[in-house]
Design an enzyme around this catalytic site. Structure first.
Site, PDB file in Angstrom:
ATOM      1  N   HIS A  25      -4.015   1.293  12.299  1.00 46.77           N
ATOM      2  CA  HIS A  25      -3.958   1.364  10.836  1.00 46.77           C
ATOM      3  C   HIS A  25      -4.649   0.101  10.330  1.00 46.77           C
ATOM      4  O   HIS A  25      -4.134  -1.005  10.501  1.00 46.77           O
ATOM      5  CB  HIS A  25      -2.514   1.396  10.335  1.00 46.77           C
ATOM      6  CG  HIS A  25      -1.707   2.533  10.854  1.00 46.77           C
ATOM      7  ND1 HIS A  25      -1.540   3.711  10.157  1.00 46.77           N
ATOM      8  CD2 HIS A  25      -1.018   2.681  12.006  1.00 46.77           C
ATOM      9  CE1 HIS A  25      -0.776   4.538  10.870  1.00 46.77           C
ATOM     10  NE2 HIS A  25      -0.453   3.931  11.994  1.00 46.77           N
ATOM     11  N   HIS A  48      -3.459   4.413  18.364  1.00 49.92           N
ATOM     12  CA  HIS A  48      -4.384   4.420  17.228  1.00 49.92           C
ATOM     13  C   HIS A  48      -4.213   3.127  16.442  1.00 49.92           C
ATOM     14  O   HIS A  48      -3.453   2.242  16.844  1.00 49.92           O
ATOM     15  CB  HIS A  48      -4.152   5.644  16.341  1.00 49.92           C
ATOM     16  CG  HIS A  48      -2.761   5.716  15.774  1.00 49.92           C
ATOM     17  ND1 HIS A  48      -1.667   6.143  16.510  1.00 49.92           N
ATOM     18  CD2 HIS A  48      -2.278   5.421  14.546  1.00 49.92           C
ATOM     19  CE1 HIS A  48      -0.582   6.102  15.768  1.00 49.92           C
ATOM     20  NE2 HIS A  48      -0.923   5.658  14.567  1.00 49.92           N
ATOM     21  N   THR A  74      -4.428  10.438  -5.635  1.00 51.00           N
ATOM     22  CA  THR A  74      -4.142  11.861  -5.835  1.00 51.00           C
ATOM     23  C   THR A  74      -2.950  12.306  -5.003  1.00 51.00           C
ATOM     24  O   THR A  74      -2.195  13.201  -5.407  1.00 51.00           O
ATOM     25  CB  THR A  74      -5.383  12.697  -5.461  1.00 51.00           C
ATOM     26  OG1 THR A  74      -6.476  12.308  -6.301  1.00 51.00           O
ATOM     27  CG2 THR A  74      -5.122  14.183  -5.623  1.00 51.00           C
ATOM     28  N   LEU A 102     -10.499   8.064   6.870  1.00 48.11           N
ATOM     29  CA  LEU A 102     -10.643   7.129   5.758  1.00 48.11           C
ATOM     30  C   LEU A 102      -9.805   7.690   4.613  1.00 48.11           C
ATOM     31  O   LEU A 102     -10.296   8.436   3.761  1.00 48.11           O
ATOM     32  CB  LEU A 102     -12.116   6.992   5.377  1.00 48.11           C
ATOM     33  CG  LEU A 102     -12.962   6.258   6.421  1.00 48.11           C
ATOM     34  CD1 LEU A 102     -14.416   6.665   6.330  1.00 48.11           C
ATOM     35  CD2 LEU A 102     -12.811   4.755   6.269  1.00 48.11           C
ATOM     36  N   ASP A 103      -8.533   7.345   4.616  1.00 51.24           N
ATOM     37  CA  ASP A 103      -7.577   8.050   3.770  1.00 51.24           C
ATOM     38  C   ASP A 103      -7.912   7.992   2.289  1.00 51.24           C
ATOM     39  O   ASP A 103      -7.801   8.997   1.585  1.00 51.24           O
ATOM     40  CB  ASP A 103      -6.172   7.488   4.015  1.00 51.24           C
ATOM     41  CG  ASP A 103      -5.619   7.897   5.375  1.00 51.24           C
ATOM     42  OD1 ASP A 103      -6.073   8.918   5.919  1.00 51.24           O
ATOM     43  OD2 ASP A 103      -4.744   7.188   5.902  1.00 51.24           O
ATOM     44  N   GLY A 140      -8.487  10.558  -1.148  1.00 47.99           N
ATOM     45  CA  GLY A 140      -7.984  10.085  -2.437  1.00 47.99           C
ATOM     46  C   GLY A 140      -6.499   9.817  -2.380  1.00 47.99           C
ATOM     47  O   GLY A 140      -5.686  10.717  -2.575  1.00 47.99           O
ATOM     48  N   TYR A 193      -8.209   6.925  16.013  1.00 47.43           N
ATOM     49  CA  TYR A 193      -7.483   7.212  17.258  1.00 47.43           C
ATOM     50  C   TYR A 193      -8.394   6.941  18.451  1.00 47.43           C
ATOM     51  O   TYR A 193      -9.622   7.005  18.350  1.00 47.43           O
ATOM     52  CB  TYR A 193      -6.997   8.656  17.259  1.00 47.43           C
ATOM     53  CG  TYR A 193      -5.829   8.879  16.329  1.00 47.43           C
ATOM     54  CD1 TYR A 193      -4.526   8.973  16.805  1.00 47.43           C
ATOM     55  CD2 TYR A 193      -6.027   8.976  14.949  1.00 47.43           C
ATOM     56  CE1 TYR A 193      -3.452   9.168  15.949  1.00 47.43           C
ATOM     57  CE2 TYR A 193      -4.960   9.158  14.082  1.00 47.43           C
ATOM     58  CZ  TYR A 193      -3.671   9.244  14.592  1.00 47.43           C
ATOM     59  OH  TYR A 193      -2.613   9.419  13.741  1.00 47.43           O
ATOM     60  N   HIS A 230      -1.434   0.615  16.750  1.00 49.44           N
ATOM     61  CA  HIS A 230      -0.143   1.298  16.850  1.00 49.44           C
ATOM     62  C   HIS A 230       0.029   1.877  18.254  1.00 49.44           C
ATOM     63  O   HIS A 230      -0.509   2.940  18.573  1.00 49.44           O
ATOM     64  CB  HIS A 230      -0.052   2.383  15.792  1.00 49.44           C
ATOM     65  CG  HIS A 230       1.310   2.997  15.674  1.00 49.44           C
ATOM     66  ND1 HIS A 230       1.642   3.865  14.671  1.00 49.44           N
ATOM     67  CD2 HIS A 230       2.426   2.870  16.431  1.00 49.44           C
ATOM     68  CE1 HIS A 230       2.892   4.250  14.819  1.00 49.44           C
ATOM     69  NE2 HIS A 230       3.383   3.656  15.892  1.00 49.44           N
ATOM     70  N   ASP A 236     -10.882  -9.289  -6.419  1.00 52.37           N
ATOM     71  CA  ASP A 236     -11.846 -10.004  -7.254  1.00 52.37           C
ATOM     72  C   ASP A 236     -11.130 -11.215  -7.854  1.00 52.37           C
ATOM     73  O   ASP A 236     -10.721 -11.223  -9.013  1.00 52.37           O
ATOM     74  CB  ASP A 236     -12.392  -9.075  -8.339  1.00 52.37           C
ATOM     75  CG  ASP A 236     -13.452  -9.761  -9.194  1.00 52.37           C
ATOM     76  OD1 ASP A 236     -13.805 -10.919  -8.895  1.00 52.37           O
ATOM     77  OD2 ASP A 236     -13.911  -9.141 -10.166  1.00 52.37           O
ATOM     78  N   TYR A 282       1.555  10.717   7.651  1.00 53.05           N
ATOM     79  CA  TYR A 282       1.964   9.345   7.359  1.00 53.05           C
ATOM     80  C   TYR A 282       2.236   9.134   5.875  1.00 53.05           C
ATOM     81  O   TYR A 282       1.574   9.706   5.015  1.00 53.05           O
ATOM     82  CB  TYR A 282       0.891   8.348   7.806  1.00 53.05           C
ATOM     83  CG  TYR A 282       1.029   7.927   9.248  1.00 53.05           C
ATOM     84  CD1 TYR A 282       2.120   7.187   9.684  1.00 53.05           C
ATOM     85  CD2 TYR A 282       0.066   8.277  10.188  1.00 53.05           C
ATOM     86  CE1 TYR A 282       2.264   6.799  11.006  1.00 53.05           C
ATOM     87  CE2 TYR A 282       0.190   7.896  11.523  1.00 53.05           C
ATOM     88  CZ  TYR A 282       1.294   7.160  11.926  1.00 53.05           C
ATOM     89  OH  TYR A 282       1.420   6.788  13.242  1.00 53.05           O
ATOM     90  N   ASP A 283       3.225   8.271   5.611  1.00 53.68           N
ATOM     91  CA  ASP A 283       3.522   7.807   4.262  1.00 53.68           C
ATOM     92  C   ASP A 283       3.235   6.311   4.224  1.00 53.68           C
ATOM     93  O   ASP A 283       3.727   5.562   5.079  1.00 53.68           O
ATOM     94  CB  ASP A 283       4.982   8.058   3.903  1.00 53.68           C
ATOM     95  CG  ASP A 283       5.355   9.528   3.989  1.00 53.68           C
ATOM     96  OD1 ASP A 283       5.530  10.149   2.936  1.00 53.68           O
ATOM     97  OD2 ASP A 283       5.468  10.051   5.122  1.00 53.68           O
TER      98      ASP A 283
END
Length: 776
Positions: free
Chosen positions: A565, A563, A430, A421-422, A427, A408, A728, A572, A505-506
């Site tokens: 995203h 902010h 999770t 750092l989501d 995680g 932000y 955003h 790889d 957020y989703d």
């Protein structure tokens, strides 16, 4: 010796967990009803609709055809009352007892579910003859790992698990298994990360030896935020007299109505007066007013600092009272009239699926790949190959979200530290959000469960964690030659979808496979914006200019703070083999050397990128970037390649770097966000662009460190890291809930094939070369 247990994506026939369904039945197959008898005795009948719904199926009556459509995951059934024959995935199945109508209610025999769903006519899920070495840890393996760790002498009460996951075998062994079915020689192992207060420990569990190997402390690291920390911060603010007093100044008497959000504090070189060694979270709170959307009621200018070791508020930061916005803003539409209902849009696959899933390996058209859910990065795909005229060719060894950040731009007390750092701090696997058919994915999707460990190490089932579906994607190609038949083909895509909910957020992540060898990765942000409470109701109010300096007024007294995203995908790629090279093609305007009327020409210039630091660069849409295998040439002698395309969409058509000054501490910690392309030599332990332990990190242990030695990347085994995202800038149309905003990455074959790879989609008559050419 420990045997490999049943893994979480392979479902026994007796369970049929959420398999998708499709339906089709012709009336010609329907025979007159007989008496409801089973094995010579009257059948026990049960209500059709309720019984099938309890089983997880959807039931619809087709009034025109006079039959029931029954759909459950990959099985589609059509059944006409009174008929002894139904259709299951387009194939006839005889019933001992037909569907009957009794007192106006449809009834089926008690054995109907077993007879239909264990008939073997659904071939989507097939037996995995050789379990893949990449299959995720099963519930039994997770339980065994915890038992071995606890018996090792290292474990102490109060320790918590941040990670227990598969330790993948050596890359070359995995490829040999995927291509040749050769068993790996490496035994089954798990890696783990344990938090003991402020201390972080790593180690490996060897299942064959039933012992812990390599237990070590990671000095200076802060572990992830775990789910029980969420409860800790809520209890801490409710127990704090200082915080209660700050709430009282804002007219809030009941502290339990303040909903705490556990937020990482970042790193600012001591400018925030926080001790680097402490395990801390900052808490921004929202008021629960009962409208179902506490996010619309920010308690602004008030931050609690919670020490997770002390389980207490150690500091309250209060920058002055801003009234809490109190207008009800439910985001489920419950406060407004609904649009007229739209007519059904049915996506049916009456003959079943065009793909098969064996364990965690999916085969569709010419594609084959392995997939699993990781607790940190979520959906992870491996050993992606394309069958080119009978030859299984390597494309991608492993691909996933590497990491992401949501920074932000507001410097105020409640905002300056927000740069989440989501995946690395919380995680995202999770935090997987169960997928709902018909809303989150189309009706024809197959939904798959997954099993991940919680912070105690206990196996936890995540229902409907991953979805797979086919979709129409427009024409693959078309040509209408005057006087000749039309030549065109349908494009199909296979989508593998996973969704993670991180606070407000989703995030929706799609891996999209096209028949022509293209792979798309789409990231969609939806959910609710984190908003700021302000004094201004409209842009005409005297405080509006200052209130909106760092965002947009999107509601009365509510600003959507500007902010970003920013997503980084770790890819790889092994383009027809492991030895690859980054090449660039620049279209240029050059003088005409041939004479004639033209003064200029369009030409291309190709160059090889020699090392890691030169590969790290901003995305210029005018340059074609390829990962090429110069050891493999197509039939005209061009190196086989895949094009690398990070592009955005939505607000910004081209991915943009971070909007920060170069003297910000965040640049010392994270380099991945400011370059859209990185290429590094493959190292099995270089997995995350932000480093393994980014929480409160004071330096870059990710891509900045990976590229510091500036290794050669010519004709080597390389990993591509593509960054995309958007800045955003909020708008009213995103409040109170945000329509999904997509950004993208594309991997596109470039001279990988000898010709159009989808020529075989044409019907035989369209392929004939001896048709006469008729002039108009």
């Amino acid at each position: 010796m420990m045997t490999t247990p049943h893994h979480p994506f392979a479902q026994p026939a007796s369970l049929f967990r959420r398999s998708a369904l499709a339906l089709a039945l012709g009336s010609a197959l329907l025979a007159p009803a007989g008496q409801a008898l089973a094995h010579g005795a009257p059948a026990k009948m049960v209500p059709l609709e309720q019984t099938l719904k309890d089983f997880g199926a959807t039931v619809r009556w087709d009034d025109y055809a006079g039959l029931y459509d029954i759909q459950r995951n990959s099985t589609m059934v059509r059944a006409k009352p009174g008929a002894h024959t139904i259709l299951v995935n387009g194939k006839p199945l005889k019933l001992n007892v037909p569907v009957t109508i009794q007192n106006g209610q449809a009834m089926v025999a008690e054995e109907f579910i077993n007879d239909v769903f264990q008939s073997g006519l659904d071939t989507t899920f097939v037996i995995e003859e050789k379990p893949s070495p990449l299959n995720p840890l099963t519930a039994d393996e997770l339980t065994a790992a915890v038992g071995i760790i606890k018996a090792s002498g290292h474990f102490k009460p109060g320790m918590r698990f941040a990670e227990i996951s598969l330790k993948t075998p050596p890359k070359e062994q995995v490829w040999e298994f995927a291509l040749q079915g050769k068993p790996v020689s490496a035994g089954r192992k798990a890696v783990f990360t344990i938090l003991d207060g402020k201390k972080v420990y790593e180690g490996t569990v060897d299942y064959g030896a039933r012992q812990v190997q390599g237990w070590k402390e990671i000095k200076g690291a802060h572990g992830m935020v775990l789910l029980d920390d969420f409860e800790t911060v809520q209890k801490a603010i409710e127990a704090s007299a200082e915080y209660a007093a700050a709430l009282a100044k804002r007219g809030i008497k009941d502290v339990s109505k303040a909903v705490a959000t556990p937020l990482t504090v970042g790193y600012f070189g001591g400018k925030d007066q926080l001790k680097q060694e402490d395990r801390l979270l900052k808490v921004a709170s929202y008021l629960d007013t009962g409208d179902g959307n506490y996010w619309a009621h920010p308690i602004e200018n008030l931050i609690a600092v919670v020490d997770l070791e002390k389980k207490a508020v150690v500091k309250v930061e209060d920058a002055g009272v801003i009234p809490v916005p109190m207008a009800a803003r439910p985001y489920d539409g419950s406060d407004r009239a609904k649009r007229p209902a739209i007519k059904p849009l049915e996506i049916l696959e009456p003959q079943g699926k065009s793909y098969s899933i064996a364990g965690n390996t999916l085969r569709w058209q010419n594609w084959e790949f392995h997939f699993r859910l990781d607790s940190r990065v979520g959906l992870l795909l491996s050993t992606v190959t394309y069958n080119d005229k009978g030859v299984k060719r390597k494309v991608l060894y492993e691909g996933s979200l590497g990491g992401m950040i949501v920074p932000y731009g507001d410097p105020d007390v409640g905002w300056y530290y927000k740069a989440y750092l989501d995946s690395g701090e919380y995680g995202m696997g999770t935090l997987t959000s169960p997928i709902e058919r018909g809303k989150d994915v189309p009706q024809n999707a197959v939904l798959l469960d997954a099993t991940l460990p919680d912070y105690t190490g206990r196996p936890t089932l995540i229902p409907n964690a991953i979805a797979v579906f086919e979709r129409y994607a427009g024409p693959e190609y078309k040509h209408q030659e005057m006087g000749r038949p039309n030549v065109s083909a349908e494009r199909r895509e296979l989508v593998v979808r996973w969704i993670s909910t991180v606070g407000n957020y989703d995030y929706i992540f799609d891996w999209v496979f096209a028949q022509n060898g293209t792979i798309g990765i789409n990231a969609g942000a939806t959910g609710l914006e984190a908003v700021k409470g302000v004094k201004a109701r409209t842009m005409q109010d005297p405080t509006a200019e200052e209130d909106t300096r760092f965002g947009t007024l999107i509601d009365h007294n509510i600003v959507g703070t500007t902010h970003q995203h920013i997503y980084n995908f770790r890819l790889d790629l092994d383009v027809d083999g492991e030895k690859n090279t980054l090449t660039e093609i620049d279209p240029v305007v050059a003088p005409n050397p041939r004479g004639g009327p033209r003064t200029s020409t369009m030409q291309t210039r190709t160059r090889t990128v020699p090392n890691e630091q030169q590969a790290a660069q901003k995305f210029d849409p005018g340059t074609v970037r390829l990962l090429s295998n110069t050891n493999k040439l197509n039939r005209v002698g061009n190196p086989v390649s895949y094009q690398l395309i990070p592009y955005a969409g939505g607000t910004h058509p081209v991915a943009k770097g971070a909007n920060f000054g170069q003297d910000e501490w965040i640049y010392n910690r994270l380099r991945f966000m400011d370059k859209q392309l990185w290429v590094t030599q493959y190292k099995p332990d270089e997995l995350f662009p932000e480093g393994k332990y980014p929480n409160r990190s004071d330096k870059d242990t990710g891509l900045g460190q990976f590229t510091a030695d500036d290794e050669n990347i010519v004709n080597t085994d390389n990993v591509v890291w593509l960054t995309t995202g958007t800045t955003h800038v909020a708008r009213a149309e995103e409040w109170p809930i945000m329509p999904t905003e997509w950004v993208h990455v594309l991997l596109k074959p470039w001279n990988f094939f000898n010709e159009t790879p989808t020529m075989d989609l044409l019907a035989p008559e369209e392929m004939k070369e001896d048709r006469p050419h008729r002039h108009p």
